[in-house]
Each structure stands twice: as structure tokens, then as C-alpha cells.
Design an enzyme around this catalytic site. Structure first.
Site, PDB file in Angstrom:
ATOM      1  CG  ASP A 157      -1.935   1.089   1.226  1.00  0.00           C
ATOM      2  OD1 ASP A 157      -2.463   1.393   0.149  1.00  0.00           O
ATOM      3  OD2 ASP A 157      -2.193   1.654   2.305  1.00  0.00           O
ATOM      4  CG  ASP A 194      -1.810   7.562   0.934  1.00  0.00           C
ATOM      5  OD1 ASP A 194      -0.947   8.444   0.905  1.00  0.00           O
ATOM      6  OD2 ASP A 194      -2.673   7.416   0.056  1.00  0.00           O
ATOM      7  CG  ASP A 250      -2.034   1.948   6.589  1.00  0.00           C
ATOM      8  OD1 ASP A 250      -2.352   1.590   5.434  1.00  0.00           O
ATOM      9  OD2 ASP A 250      -2.512   2.957   7.148  1.00  0.00           O
TER      10      ASP A 250
END
Length: 259
Positions: A13, A15, A209
Site C-alpha cells: 500500500d 499511504d 497499514d
């Protein structure tokens, strides 16, 4: 449990893993450099459909992260790939930005508000009452409802913003029709991404995250999963989910030596 095969390909990922509020996370540069030096197949993923891969390449480059355009995979690209597989050369009414409209143009789709095959909803900062009304009427008239991603909120420096999932809920309430979401946690986004780099889930890993999108999508696509704690998930939140990542690490820096 059978031992997993060595990791040959990496999906991560963007961000919360590589960058946070426009600043690279320590270790992100070393991770990307190591991937490129070793020639490992990899993709940087984002559910954000606003930007094209070229836009994101330029934005990451300004932060010191050199990610080639072909190594960036967005929910807009996954949506376009899905529509090209389902109904090649179709038509769509689109609510979204250049990332989505460019992806659909590139697969030969015609964008129209006249009896389209699909209504495609993506991320934008300029949702208008007029465009939403048009989308609702077209869906009620028989257009199929597609959405790039189910995220209900997105980050900003001022705080959370309503995102695609929230707007999709409004349209669903008005039409009674649920959309098909192409982005994470749909493993479709992972599988189309793996196909794009010629990788296999058995020898691939997903880094994210968020438990509810990144880890879930990686798990359902059959990949090894790593959760980093530099984004929206704290250690206390991990145990609240009925599934777990393969491993929890502090940050992307902890995975450089795994490449």
C-alpha cells in the site's frame, strides 16, 4: 500448516506504508531501492482513484521515491481492467477525476450520460448534487453500478473527508442497488495486480497499514501479509479482527532485509 514458499514478489500500500501526509516514511526509500536493485516484481497500490499512475509517479518522485509508472496500481486501473474483461468496448457515466476517466479511456470505453452500460463512481473532491442525481436516475433506468473502492473516509490535513464508500451509500439508499467495489479489500485488485507483473499469490506478499482493506485483501488473494504500524492501525486494534496478518512489524524499514 504447510510452510509458505519464499517471497519473490511484493505488493505494498502507499499511504501509511511508504508515505504519510506527503512525507516519506523512514525506510521507504531503502525498500524501493532494494526492490529495484534485486529486480523483484513489485507494485505500489492505492485505493485512491483520483490520480493516474503518471501523476503518482511524479508525486512520489518529488518525495524522493522513484517508483516507475508500470509499478503503480490504482483502484481506477483495477476497475478499468474489470470492465474491460466484463464488457469490452462498453459505455459508462463516470463521477471521478482524471485517474478514473483516463483508465477508462485507455481501455476504449466511451464516457456518456446517454443510456450507459455502467455508472462508475470514483473519488473526487467535487461531488455535485447534479451528477449524483444523474447517477441515481441512470441506475434506476438499468445502468449497472460500479464503485472504485469502499473507503468511507479519506485523510486530509484538516481531518477525515467523506470518500467513495460514503457517497456510494447515498446512491444505494436512493436506488436500492448495491455497487460492485473493484478496489481493496476485493481480492480482484490483488489478482489483477499480480497478473500485471506476472506474479503468483503463493510467492507474493502484501504490506499494508489497515486490517480491513490491505491485510484482508492480501489474505483473501492467498498472499503472505505484513501489517505496519505507521498508519491507521494500532497493536490493540489487531486482535479485534477475526483474521490476522502473517506478521506485524513497526514499519517498512523492518522489511528491507526480507527482499
Amino acid at each position: 500448516m504447510a510452510e509458505r514458499k519464499p517471497i519473490e514478489s511484493w505488493l505494498t500500500d502507499m499511504d501509511g506504508v511508504l508515505i504519510h501526509e506527503g512525507v516519506p516514511i523512514p525506510g521507504a526509500d531503502a525498500f524501493i531501492k532494494k526492490l529495484r536493485q534485486t529486480g523483484r516484481p513489485f507494485l505500489v497500490l492505492t485505493n485512491n482513484s483520483i490520480y493516474t499512475a503518471r501523476d503518482l509517479h511524479a508525486r512520489l518522485a518529488r518525495m524522493g521515491l522513484d517508483v516507475p509508472v508500470e509499478n503503480i496500481w490504482t483502484s481506477a486501473l483495477a476497475t478499468a481492467q474489470f470492465l474491460d474483461d466484463q464488457r469490452p468496448g462498453g459505455t459508462a457515466y463516470v463521477i471521478g477525476e482524471a485517474g478514473l476517466t483516463t483508465a477508462l479511456h485507455d481501455i476504449g470505453y466511451i464516457l456518456t450520460d446517454h443510456d450507459p452500460d455502467y455508472v462508475v463512481l470514483g473519488e473526487t473532491r467535487t461531488y455535485s448534487f447534479e451528477s449524483l442525481t444523474k447517477a441515481i436516475r441512470l441506475i434506476n433506468g438499468g445502468a449497472r453500478f460500479i464503485c472504485t473502492n469502499p473507503d468511507n473516509t479519506g485523510p486530509s490535513t484538516e481531518g477525515p473527508l467523506p470518500a467513495t464508500g460514503s457517497v456510494a451509500a447515498l446512491i444505494t439508499k436512493a436506488t436500492g442497488k448495491d455497487p460492485y467495489f473493484a478496489g481493496k479489500p476485493n481480492p480482484l485488485m490483488m489478482r489483477t495486480g499480480l497478473n500485471a507483473i506476472g506474479a503468483h499469490s503463493e510467492t507474493s506478499a502484501m504490506i499494508g497499514d489497515r486490517m480491513d482493506t490491505d491485510v484482508l485483501a492480501g489474505l483473501e488473494a492467498g498472499m503472505e501479509t505484513f501489517l505496519v504500524l505507521t498508519g491507521s492501525t494500532t497493536p490493540a486494534l489487531v486482535d479485534r479482527y477475526p483474521f490476522r496478518p502473517s506478521k506485524v512489524v513497526d514499519s517498512i524499514a523492518d522489511l528491507v532485509d526480507r527482499i
